[in-house]
Design a protein around this motif. Sequence first.
Motif, PDB file in Angstrom:
ATOM      1  N   ILE A   1       0.802  -1.205  -0.081  1.00 41.95           N
ATOM      2  CA  ILE A   1       0.026   0.115  -0.093  1.00 41.95           C
ATOM      3  C   ILE A   1       0.957   1.249   0.219  1.00 41.95           C
ATOM      4  N   MET A   2       0.890   1.973  -1.251  1.00 39.65           N
ATOM      5  CA  MET A   2       1.660   3.522  -1.446  1.00 39.65           C
ATOM      6  C   MET A   2       0.590   4.321  -0.839  1.00 39.65           C
ATOM      7  N   CYS A   3       0.859   5.221   0.093  1.00 40.56           N
ATOM      8  CA  CYS A   3      -0.131   6.359   0.201  1.00 40.56           C
ATOM      9  C   CYS A   3       0.614   7.622   0.674  1.00 40.56           C
ATOM     10  N   ASP A   4      -0.046   8.641   0.525  1.00 44.65           N
ATOM     11  CA  ASP A   4       0.512  10.128   0.903  1.00 44.65           C
ATOM     12  C   ASP A   4      -0.594  10.814   1.418  1.00 44.65           C
ATOM     13  N   VAL A   5      -0.031  12.087   2.093  1.00 49.76           N
ATOM     14  CA  VAL A   5      -1.203  12.884   2.602  1.00 49.76           C
ATOM     15  C   VAL A   5      -1.561  13.777   1.509  1.00 49.76           C
ATOM     16  N   ASP A   6      -3.113  13.863   1.372  1.00 45.89           N
ATOM     17  CA  ASP A   6      -3.302  14.852   0.226  1.00 45.89           C
ATOM     18  C   ASP A   6      -2.999  16.288   0.466  1.00 45.89           C
ATOM     19  N   PHE A   7      -2.732  16.936  -0.526  1.00 45.37           N
ATOM     20  CA  PHE A   7      -2.583  18.395  -0.472  1.00 45.37           C
ATOM     21  C   PHE A   7      -1.561  18.627   0.773  1.00 45.37           C
ATOM     22  N   PHE A   8      -0.535  18.067   1.013  1.00 45.84           N
ATOM     23  CA  PHE A   8       0.004  18.296   1.901  1.00 45.84           C
ATOM     24  C   PHE A   8       1.282  19.624   2.009  1.00 45.84           C
ATOM     25  N   LYS A   9       1.534  19.934   0.442  1.00 53.28           N
ATOM     26  CA  LYS A   9       2.080  20.990   0.374  1.00 53.28           C
ATOM     27  C   LYS A   9       1.270  22.341   0.776  1.00 53.28           C
ATOM     28  N   ALA A  10       0.117  22.129   0.416  1.00 53.69           N
ATOM     29  CA  ALA A  10      -0.727  23.381   0.610  1.00 53.69           C
ATOM     30  C   ALA A  10      -0.912  23.546   2.419  1.00 53.69           C
ATOM     31  N   TYR A  11      -0.805  22.392   3.021  1.00 53.16           N
ATOM     32  CA  TYR A  11      -1.015  22.310   4.198  1.00 53.16           C
ATOM     33  C   TYR A  11       0.328  22.994   4.893  1.00 53.16           C
ATOM     34  N   ASN A  12       1.274  22.791   4.295  1.00 56.83           N
ATOM     35  CA  ASN A  12       2.632  23.196   4.905  1.00 56.83           C
ATOM     36  C   ASN A  12       2.750  24.739   4.532  1.00 56.83           C
ATOM     37  N   ASP A  13       2.303  25.118   3.445  1.00 63.10           N
ATOM     38  CA  ASP A  13       2.208  26.699   3.151  1.00 63.10           C
ATOM     39  C   ASP A  13       1.376  27.300   3.935  1.00 63.10           C
ATOM     40  N   SER A  14       0.322  26.996   4.344  1.00 63.64           N
ATOM     41  CA  SER A  14      -0.697  27.593   5.265  1.00 63.64           C
ATOM     42  C   SER A  14      -0.524  27.581   6.619  1.00 63.64           C
ATOM     43  N   LYS A  15      -0.100  26.419   6.915  1.00 61.13           N
ATOM     44  CA  LYS A  15       0.068  26.175   8.660  1.00 61.13           C
ATOM     45  C   LYS A  15       1.501  26.254   9.114  1.00 61.13           C
ATOM     46  N   GLY A  16       2.679  25.932   8.188  1.00 58.97           N
ATOM     47  CA  GLY A  16       3.869  26.055   8.542  1.00 58.97           C
ATOM     48  C   GLY A  16       4.480  24.582   8.630  1.00 58.97           C
ATOM     49  N   HIS A  17       5.588  24.357   8.602  1.00 51.69           N
ATOM     50  CA  HIS A  17       6.509  23.166   8.449  1.00 51.69           C
ATOM     51  C   HIS A  17       6.262  22.497   9.685  1.00 51.69           C
ATOM     52  N   LEU A  18       6.256  23.175  11.241  1.00 48.78           N
ATOM     53  CA  LEU A  18       6.127  22.483  12.399  1.00 48.78           C
ATOM     54  C   LEU A  18       4.534  21.907  12.357  1.00 48.78           C
ATOM     55  N   ALA A  19       3.651  22.678  11.995  1.00 48.64           N
ATOM     56  CA  ALA A  19       2.464  21.853  11.857  1.00 48.64           C
ATOM     57  C   ALA A  19       2.365  20.698  10.932  1.00 48.64           C
ATOM     58  N   GLY A  20       3.252  20.984   9.843  1.00 43.96           N
ATOM     59  CA  GLY A  20       2.996  19.929   8.860  1.00 43.96           C
ATOM     60  C   GLY A  20       3.713  18.597   9.463  1.00 43.96           C
ATOM     61  N   ASP A  21       4.764  18.815  10.181  1.00 46.22           N
ATOM     62  CA  ASP A  21       5.388  17.730  11.027  1.00 46.22           C
ATOM     63  C   ASP A  21       4.648  17.038  12.054  1.00 46.22           C
ATOM     64  N   ASP A  22       3.585  17.951  12.765  1.00 46.01           N
ATOM     65  CA  ASP A  22       2.744  17.339  13.576  1.00 46.01           C
ATOM     66  C   ASP A  22       1.784  16.289  12.779  1.00 46.01           C
ATOM     67  N   VAL A  23       1.501  16.667  11.920  1.00 44.48           N
ATOM     68  CA  VAL A  23       0.364  16.095  10.745  1.00 44.48           C
ATOM     69  C   VAL A  23       1.258  14.652  10.504  1.00 44.48           C
ATOM     70  N   LEU A  24       2.290  14.718  10.093  1.00 48.38           N
ATOM     71  CA  LEU A  24       2.976  13.396   9.667  1.00 48.38           C
ATOM     72  C   LEU A  24       3.074  12.571  10.829  1.00 48.38           C
ATOM     73  N   ARG A  25       3.344  13.205  12.121  1.00 52.05           N
ATOM     74  CA  ARG A  25       3.434  12.101  13.127  1.00 52.05           C
ATOM     75  C   ARG A  25       1.950  11.468  13.377  1.00 52.05           C
ATOM     76  N   ALA A  26       0.850  12.353  13.300  1.00 49.71           N
ATOM     77  CA  ALA A  26      -0.224  12.045  13.824  1.00 49.71           C
ATOM     78  C   ALA A  26      -0.641  10.905  12.793  1.00 49.71           C
ATOM     79  N   VAL A  27      -0.489  11.141  11.333  1.00 52.57           N
ATOM     80  CA  VAL A  27      -0.768  10.086  10.588  1.00 52.57           C
ATOM     81  C   VAL A  27       0.039   8.788  10.660  1.00 52.57           C
ATOM     82  N   ALA A  28       1.230   8.860  10.995  1.00 54.09           N
ATOM     83  CA  ALA A  28       2.087   7.693  11.231  1.00 54.09           C
ATOM     84  C   ALA A  28       1.456   6.682  12.465  1.00 54.09           C
ATOM     85  N   ARG A  29       1.165   7.553  13.664  1.00 55.88           N
ATOM     86  CA  ARG A  29       0.511   7.098  15.020  1.00 55.88           C
ATOM     87  C   ARG A  29      -0.829   6.280  14.473  1.00 55.88           C
TER      88      ARG A  29
END
Length: 312
Positions: A180-208
């Motif tokens: 299963i290959m998957c990735d977060v939808d519109f992640f670049k847009a999320y980073n651009d609007s929320k910032g990279h620290l918030a983006g890292d939080d999302v990646l951690r939440a998704v992984a968890r």
Amino acid sequence: MRILVAEDDAGSRRILEAAVTSLGHECVAAIDGEEAWRLFETVDVDAVISDRMMPEMDGIELCRRIRASGRDTYTYFIFLTGFDKKADVLSGMEAGADDYLSKPLDLNELRPRLLVASRVTSLHRQLSQQSAQLERLNRQLFEQARTDPLTQLGSRLKLSEDLENIHARADRYGHSYSAIMCDVDFFKAYNDSKGHLAGDDVLRAVARTLMNTARRGDQLYRYGGEEFLILLPEQSLDDGLMAAERYRQAIEELAIPHDSNPTAKVVTISAGVALLSRIKGKSVGAWLNEADAALYRAKQQGRNQVVRTDAE
């Protein structure tokens, strides 16, 4: 130090015990080699002072057994020998002894030998501790290199190693795997609007969430950026599709706000699924490319969905 004394002559044994104790050491006494060996197996001792000639088991055999015991700490071994038997010293040293004392016992000879024994065993303990610490550090480095620091999923190095084993099992034993290959939808847009620290939080939440949703045997990796790979052993393509849908739903149910996701308005993932089996006869690279291509189609078709590979 704790010193094991092995001496079959009762008078000599009492003299040796008293001498060892008078020098500030703890003494454990045995009446022959057999008892000394039993004590050595059950009691932690730093040094052994043993008569060479004893019934049941002589000092040579005792010394050999101690050297072959494989203990982590070093045991200093001193032979007792008569003045007329110094020719036996060499055979004792060859058996693994460190030093010898002549009978009758001279306290002035015993004292410096026990000082040396204390220094040698202390040095060996330090070396053993350093070796154990180095081994722990090596294990930590080994695990760290195989764990993605942000998500705590498997790293690309871990994936590379596991893929070699997976391909071998599939080729030799006919085991099948779904990817299963998957990735977060519109992640670049999320980073651009929320910032990279918030983006890292999302990646951690998704992984968890992926880890919490995983079934026993599922192998999870951070493939790169916002992309994740999940390998499912002994699963058909249909099984893989059902598992991918379960993962997709779990991420959507997190309900993490994502205003740049035009349809869902929360964080979602897209996923592509492909099958590896001996029947298909494909390489690992081709297998992952198929999963990646299916993921690309999922994104083209609107995201937040699961797509199977065209190759099937």
